[in-house]
Design an enzyme around this catalytic site. Sequence first.
Site: not given
Length: 333
Positions: A74-75, A170, A250, A253, A258
């Site tokens: 984000h930065d 976007p 996920d 995990t 991963d």
Amino acid sequence: MASKALIFLALLSLSAVSPRPAIAEISEDDKPGLVMNFYKDTCPQAEDIIKEQVKLLYKRHKNTAFSWLRNIFHDCAVESCDASLLLDSTRRSLSEKETDRSFGLRNFRYLDTIKEAVERECPGVVSCADILVLSARDGVVALGGPHITLKTGRRDGRKSRADVVEQHLPDHNESISVVLDRFAAMGINTPGVVALLGAHSVGRTHCVKLVHRLYPEVDPVLNPDHVEHMLHKCPDAIPDPKAVQYVRNDRGTPMVLDNNYYRNILDNKGLLIVDHQLATDKRTKPYVKKMAKSQDYFFKEFARAITILSENNPLTGEQGEIRKQCNVANKHH
């Protein structure tokens, strides 16, 4: 905990931008750059303090690692790695944190905790921009990902970039062509893009970001076995943005960075449209298949792409400032 859709939004923010006047006035030969161990003389303990704080905070609050990983996207992808993301709103400017594209960003208070620990040792030396990047690096390790050697020496910007966030971040339903083009503008190639989207291996996606694939009709490309789980987690066609309604990215995990993400999307279990496109587009599918088979290859490309992202147009030398507090620019009299 990180929303996968928001990680993706941050990843997609690589449209070309005009250089800032301050940078344009400095020749490339004279411009100081980022270096390894920038603080070795001024605050030699800095990176160890940040690493230790990340470990302590992660032990208490597991979702901090997702936040730190999201922060770097984000930065750094919105014009510069200058910690502009961390600035609060003022009477004159809106914070990037409060824009629609930053939906679900959280845990900024823990970056403040890290900053306070560094300030106690070396006041006024280490930038919030470097703390943001290094906490993301150490957060990746906490999630089981690779250790990435990153340069330091960034300085902090003094203004929010909320007015340009949307042109850099976007909507999460952009086509894969747009995604590839925007990353390419930053120097990140196709396998790098595929690897960065592997950040979708951890965290969760809010129902707001995926119900369009479930209602009024289920997207036929979704794996039927996964649809049942998605409908259970997102029972409302118009979910409440403030409700805790989400699907883990996920299920196998969820707390580990991963290569299971790539196996999932090849099995049509990706939550976002971009996941499906990544697994089916002829430009990206070969790399998806390769990363599904080799976690080492995924980690290698992920580390390379994160490094490029972390070095996007930083403020260095005399540019910017070293903030005393990460959420406010210093007061100049």
